[in-house]
Design a protein around this motif. Structure first.
Motif, PDB file in Angstrom:
ATOM      1  N   ASP A  90      38.896  28.157 -34.944  1.00 15.46           N
ATOM      2  CA  ASP A  90      39.478  26.992 -35.063  1.00 15.46           C
ATOM      3  C   ASP A  90      40.538  26.977 -36.197  1.00 15.46           C
ATOM      4  O   ASP A  90      40.927  25.711 -36.754  1.00 15.46           O
ATOM      5  CB  ASP A  90      38.522  25.909 -35.353  1.00 15.46           C
ATOM      6  CG  ASP A  90      37.552  26.326 -36.711  1.00 15.46           C
ATOM      7  OD1 ASP A  90      37.824  27.234 -37.221  1.00 15.46           O
ATOM      8  OD2 ASP A  90      36.738  25.394 -36.923  1.00 15.46           O
ATOM      9  N   VAL A  91      41.021  28.102 -36.693  1.00 15.57           N
ATOM     10  CA  VAL A  91      41.997  27.977 -37.914  1.00 15.57           C
ATOM     11  C   VAL A  91      43.344  27.893 -37.305  1.00 15.57           C
ATOM     12  O   VAL A  91      43.748  28.047 -36.145  1.00 15.57           O
ATOM     13  CB  VAL A  91      41.919  29.212 -38.634  1.00 15.57           C
ATOM     14  CG1 VAL A  91      40.710  29.525 -39.301  1.00 15.57           C
ATOM     15  CG2 VAL A  91      42.323  30.582 -38.014  1.00 15.57           C
ATOM     16  N   LEU A  92      44.313  27.431 -38.155  1.00 12.79           N
ATOM     17  CA  LEU A  92      45.821  27.422 -37.997  1.00 12.79           C
ATOM     18  C   LEU A  92      46.235  28.698 -38.545  1.00 12.79           C
ATOM     19  O   LEU A  92      46.110  28.877 -39.739  1.00 12.79           O
ATOM     20  CB  LEU A  92      46.352  26.166 -38.648  1.00 12.79           C
ATOM     21  CG  LEU A  92      47.907  26.254 -38.374  1.00 12.79           C
ATOM     22  CD1 LEU A  92      48.423  26.166 -37.111  1.00 12.79           C
ATOM     23  CD2 LEU A  92      48.520  25.014 -39.272  1.00 12.79           C
ATOM     24  N   VAL A  93      46.725  29.520 -37.872  1.00 13.03           N
ATOM     25  CA  VAL A  93      47.265  30.736 -38.322  1.00 13.03           C
ATOM     26  C   VAL A  93      48.783  30.701 -38.591  1.00 13.03           C
ATOM     27  O   VAL A  93      49.676  30.117 -37.878  1.00 13.03           O
ATOM     28  CB  VAL A  93      47.060  31.941 -37.074  1.00 13.03           C
ATOM     29  CG1 VAL A  93      47.742  33.524 -37.445  1.00 13.03           C
ATOM     30  CG2 VAL A  93      45.880  31.835 -36.292  1.00 13.03           C
ATOM     31  N   LEU A  94      48.914  31.157 -39.739  1.00 17.32           N
ATOM     32  CA  LEU A  94      50.244  31.182 -40.545  1.00 17.32           C
ATOM     33  C   LEU A  94      50.728  32.490 -40.718  1.00 17.32           C
ATOM     34  O   LEU A  94      50.522  33.249 -41.420  1.00 17.32           O
ATOM     35  CB  LEU A  94      50.032  30.608 -41.926  1.00 17.32           C
ATOM     36  CG  LEU A  94      49.627  29.365 -42.105  1.00 17.32           C
ATOM     37  CD1 LEU A  94      49.458  28.668 -43.614  1.00 17.32           C
ATOM     38  CD2 LEU A  94      49.697  28.253 -41.342  1.00 17.32           C
ATOM     39  N   PRO A  95      51.500  32.943 -39.528  1.00 17.00           N
ATOM     40  CA  PRO A  95      52.078  34.202 -39.644  1.00 17.00           C
ATOM     41  C   PRO A  95      53.272  34.647 -40.292  1.00 17.00           C
ATOM     42  O   PRO A  95      53.997  33.623 -40.539  1.00 17.00           O
ATOM     43  CB  PRO A  95      52.323  34.646 -38.014  1.00 17.00           C
ATOM     44  CG  PRO A  95      52.736  33.368 -37.493  1.00 17.00           C
ATOM     45  CD  PRO A  95      52.306  32.251 -38.596  1.00 17.00           C
ATOM     46  N   SER A  96      53.731  35.921 -40.621  1.00 15.56           N
ATOM     47  CA  SER A  96      55.037  36.141 -41.030  1.00 15.56           C
ATOM     48  C   SER A  96      56.111  36.071 -40.343  1.00 15.56           C
ATOM     49  O   SER A  96      57.313  35.905 -40.838  1.00 15.56           O
ATOM     50  CB  SER A  96      54.863  37.641 -41.758  1.00 15.56           C
ATOM     51  OG  SER A  96      54.118  37.980 -42.821  1.00 15.56           O
ATOM     52  N   TYR A 101      42.269  33.659 -46.070  1.00 19.80           N
ATOM     53  CA  TYR A 101      41.660  32.913 -45.348  1.00 19.80           C
ATOM     54  C   TYR A 101      41.078  31.829 -46.330  1.00 19.80           C
ATOM     55  O   TYR A 101      40.364  31.966 -47.198  1.00 19.80           O
ATOM     56  CB  TYR A 101      40.648  33.478 -44.685  1.00 19.80           C
ATOM     57  CG  TYR A 101      39.634  32.741 -44.077  1.00 19.80           C
ATOM     58  CD1 TYR A 101      39.924  31.375 -43.083  1.00 19.80           C
ATOM     59  CD2 TYR A 101      38.276  33.139 -43.973  1.00 19.80           C
ATOM     60  CE1 TYR A 101      39.177  30.730 -42.656  1.00 19.80           C
ATOM     61  CE2 TYR A 101      37.337  31.969 -43.483  1.00 19.80           C
ATOM     62  CZ  TYR A 101      37.802  30.949 -42.724  1.00 19.80           C
ATOM     63  OH  TYR A 101      36.940  30.256 -42.044  1.00 19.80           O
ATOM     64  N   CYS A 102      41.362  30.447 -45.798  1.00 21.95           N
ATOM     65  CA  CYS A 102      40.951  29.346 -46.591  1.00 21.95           C
ATOM     66  C   CYS A 102      39.939  28.469 -45.847  1.00 21.95           C
ATOM     67  O   CYS A 102      40.200  28.015 -44.682  1.00 21.95           O
ATOM     68  CB  CYS A 102      42.000  28.324 -47.303  1.00 21.95           C
ATOM     69  SG  CYS A 102      41.347  26.984 -48.125  1.00 21.95           S
ATOM     70  N   VAL A 103      38.532  28.478 -46.063  1.00 17.86           N
ATOM     71  CA  VAL A 103      37.443  27.859 -45.065  1.00 17.86           C
ATOM     72  C   VAL A 103      37.828  26.506 -45.278  1.00 17.86           C
ATOM     73  O   VAL A 103      37.827  25.843 -43.870  1.00 17.86           O
ATOM     74  CB  VAL A 103      36.057  28.266 -45.777  1.00 17.86           C
ATOM     75  CG1 VAL A 103      35.251  27.522 -44.627  1.00 17.86           C
ATOM     76  CG2 VAL A 103      35.914  29.826 -45.685  1.00 17.86           C
ATOM     77  N   ASP A 104      37.924  26.033 -46.201  1.00 17.65           N
ATOM     78  CA  ASP A 104      38.063  24.443 -46.377  1.00 17.65           C
ATOM     79  C   ASP A 104      39.296  23.994 -45.734  1.00 17.65           C
ATOM     80  O   ASP A 104      39.370  22.750 -44.972  1.00 17.65           O
ATOM     81  CB  ASP A 104      37.859  23.875 -47.696  1.00 17.65           C
ATOM     82  CG  ASP A 104      36.846  24.237 -48.366  1.00 17.65           C
ATOM     83  OD1 ASP A 104      35.774  24.264 -47.719  1.00 17.65           O
ATOM     84  OD2 ASP A 104      36.818  24.299 -49.696  1.00 17.65           O
ATOM     85  N   LEU A 105      40.442  24.415 -45.798  1.00 20.08           N
ATOM     86  CA  LEU A 105      41.584  24.004 -44.836  1.00 20.08           C
ATOM     87  C   LEU A 105      41.798  24.514 -43.608  1.00 20.08           C
ATOM     88  O   LEU A 105      42.527  23.907 -42.860  1.00 20.08           O
ATOM     89  CB  LEU A 105      43.042  24.544 -45.876  1.00 20.08           C
ATOM     90  CG  LEU A 105      43.030  23.852 -47.150  1.00 20.08           C
ATOM     91  CD1 LEU A 105      44.489  24.594 -47.950  1.00 20.08           C
ATOM     92  CD2 LEU A 105      43.263  22.231 -47.058  1.00 20.08           C
ATOM     93  N   LYS A 106      40.871  25.563 -43.113  1.00 19.62           N
ATOM     94  CA  LYS A 106      40.707  26.071 -41.979  1.00 19.62           C
ATOM     95  C   LYS A 106      42.381  26.703 -41.564  1.00 19.62           C
ATOM     96  O   LYS A 106      42.979  26.551 -40.569  1.00 19.62           O
ATOM     97  CB  LYS A 106      40.575  25.000 -40.817  1.00 19.62           C
ATOM     98  CG  LYS A 106      38.987  24.916 -40.959  1.00 19.62           C
ATOM     99  CD  LYS A 106      38.864  23.646 -39.801  1.00 19.62           C
ATOM    100  CE  LYS A 106      37.297  23.327 -39.813  1.00 19.62           C
ATOM    101  NZ  LYS A 106      36.854  22.517 -38.676  1.00 19.62           N
ATOM    102  N   LEU A 107      42.872  27.488 -42.584  1.00 23.40           N
ATOM    103  CA  LEU A 107      44.114  28.267 -42.406  1.00 23.40           C
ATOM    104  C   LEU A 107      43.900  29.714 -42.699  1.00 23.40           C
ATOM    105  O   LEU A 107      42.924  30.066 -43.615  1.00 23.40           O
ATOM    106  CB  LEU A 107      44.995  27.760 -43.650  1.00 23.40           C
ATOM    107  CG  LEU A 107      45.449  26.308 -43.467  1.00 23.40           C
ATOM    108  CD1 LEU A 107      46.191  26.048 -44.791  1.00 23.40           C
ATOM    109  CD2 LEU A 107      46.148  25.868 -42.349  1.00 23.40           C
ATOM    110  N   LEU A 108      44.579  30.459 -42.129  1.00 27.13           N
ATOM    111  CA  LEU A 108      44.589  31.893 -42.163  1.00 27.13           C
ATOM    112  C   LEU A 108      46.182  32.361 -42.313  1.00 27.13           C
ATOM    113  O   LEU A 108      46.781  32.194 -41.675  1.00 27.13           O
ATOM    114  CB  LEU A 108      44.102  32.690 -41.074  1.00 27.13           C
ATOM    115  CG  LEU A 108      44.057  34.153 -40.788  1.00 27.13           C
ATOM    116  CD1 LEU A 108      43.412  34.888 -41.980  1.00 27.13           C
ATOM    117  CD2 LEU A 108      43.763  34.901 -39.594  1.00 27.13           C
TER     118      LEU A 108
END
Length: 356
Positions: free
Chosen positions: A259-265, A209-216
């Motif tokens: 509010d994250v963008l989820v990057l799933p497998s 999880y990256c807080v600054d980029l809002k990515l998971l």
């Protein structure tokens, strides 16, 4: 071995947002955020792809997951390297977990670029154990396990013939690795990523999880269109992975904002994390309620497929039968551990489950 999930419920699914019109082609990349790219590798199965992620590092690129060890996946990686506008090496390889579609080429990539594998301890060690089964005969414990679940002799013979295939899809892992742990913050290039460990689908699955980029980067813990397989295996027949998986869904909801963008497998990048987490948990609870109703009468593990998945599972597809049996036992063990159900073995060693 795979992440092909079985339909659990008919709940109305939440409306998720998919910001990208299409996924990247094999050998190509799509920029997700500054210093983050999306790549896709082929898989030789019904679930025909896995997403892998490139994170710009100080001296090159870190990658998260690798794809399965197949000629097609190696070719896709070679295309990526050939098409790269800048020839910068891989600096490290992160493995979310031990399944072959995620870690299958980690050994090849780390050796090719003389870089390290970053992985949780249980995932690395379990992968080493399972790959060591390649070439071995199926253990008697496994035969007993599937006989107890109600498998026929022909289904068990199929299991014995397929045993040890796990390692065939994994390039030899490096003999050492860099351990990552829950809550650890890892600097990758200009960004910091926090490790969030989930369990149930695998022993110590790492999300990033990256807080600054809002990515998971969610791996297989949260998928937008399918639900990860949660199974009991012959090596730990009394395990309770369904409880662990449900607790992990709640943990991710606590620790990662919506509010994250989820990057799933698998499938596509999406927004709507909390709605998806709620749906997955609610769907599983309704599935367990159907199982409770079915267990008013004694049932074998193979007798509850219709209640859990809405369909029967035949013996001709050994892989699907294996997944269905593992997940059925995960649900049954969940009720056993809660004291809601009981188990009895008949004179032949076949287990039957019933509500108390």
């Amino acid at each position: 071995m795979t992440d092909i999930s079985l339909q659990r419920d008919r709940l109305e699914k939440p409306t998720l947002i998919y910001p990208f019109a299409s996924p990247p082609e094999a050998g190509k990349v799509i920029a997700i955020a500054p210093g983050v790219v999306w790549m896709r590798m082929p898989l030789p199965m019904a679930l025909n792809h896995i997403n892998v992620w490139g994170l710009e590092d100080d001296d090159g690129w870190a990658v998260v997951d690798t794809g399965m060890r197949t000629d097609e996946t190696v070719a896709a990686w070679r295309d990526l390297f050939a098409n790269a506008n800048e020839q910068r090496p891989l600096t490290r390889v992160f493995g979310t977990h031990m399944h072959p579609d995620h870690i299958g080429l980690a050994g090849w990539l780390t050796r090719k670029f003389n870089c390290r594998l970053w992985m949780t301890q249980l995932e690395y060690l379990n992968c080493r154990v399972l790959t060591a089964d390649t070439g071995r005969e199926a253990p008697e414990d496994g035969v007993t396990f599937y006989h107890s679940a109600g498998w026929s002799s022909s289904a068990i013979e199929n299991y014995q013939a397929r045993f040890g295939n796990f390692g065939k899809y994994i390039h030899a892992l490096p003999n050492s690795y860099r351990r990552i742990q829950d809550g650890e913050e890892i600097r990758i290039g200009a960004n910091t990523w926090r490790v969030i460990v989930g369990t149930g689908h695998s022993p110590e699955h790492a999300c990033l999880y990256c807080v600054d980029l809002k990515l998971l980067i969610s791996g297989d813990q949260v998928l937008p269109r399918i639900s990860s397989n949660v199974s009991v295996h012959p090596t730990e027949p009394d395990a309770n992975p369904m409880r662990a998986w449900l607790e992990s869904l709640a943990k991710i909801k606590r620790e990662v904002p919506d509010d994250v963008l989820v990057l799933p497998s698998h499938n596509d990048c999406f927004r709507g994390l909390h709605a998806r987490l709620h749906y997955l948990a609610a769907s599983q609870e309704r599935t367990l309620d159907r199982l409770r109703h079915t267990l008013k009468e004694p049932r074998r593990a193979i007798d509850v497929f219709a209640a859990l998945f809405g369909r029967s599972i035949g013996e001709t597809d050994g892989s699907l039968l294996n997944l269905a049996t593992g997940e059925s036992l995960a649900c049954l063990n969940y009720l056993l551990h809660r004291g809601e159900a009981k188990i009895e073995l008949d004179e032949t060693g076949v287990a039957r489950y019933q509500m108390r």
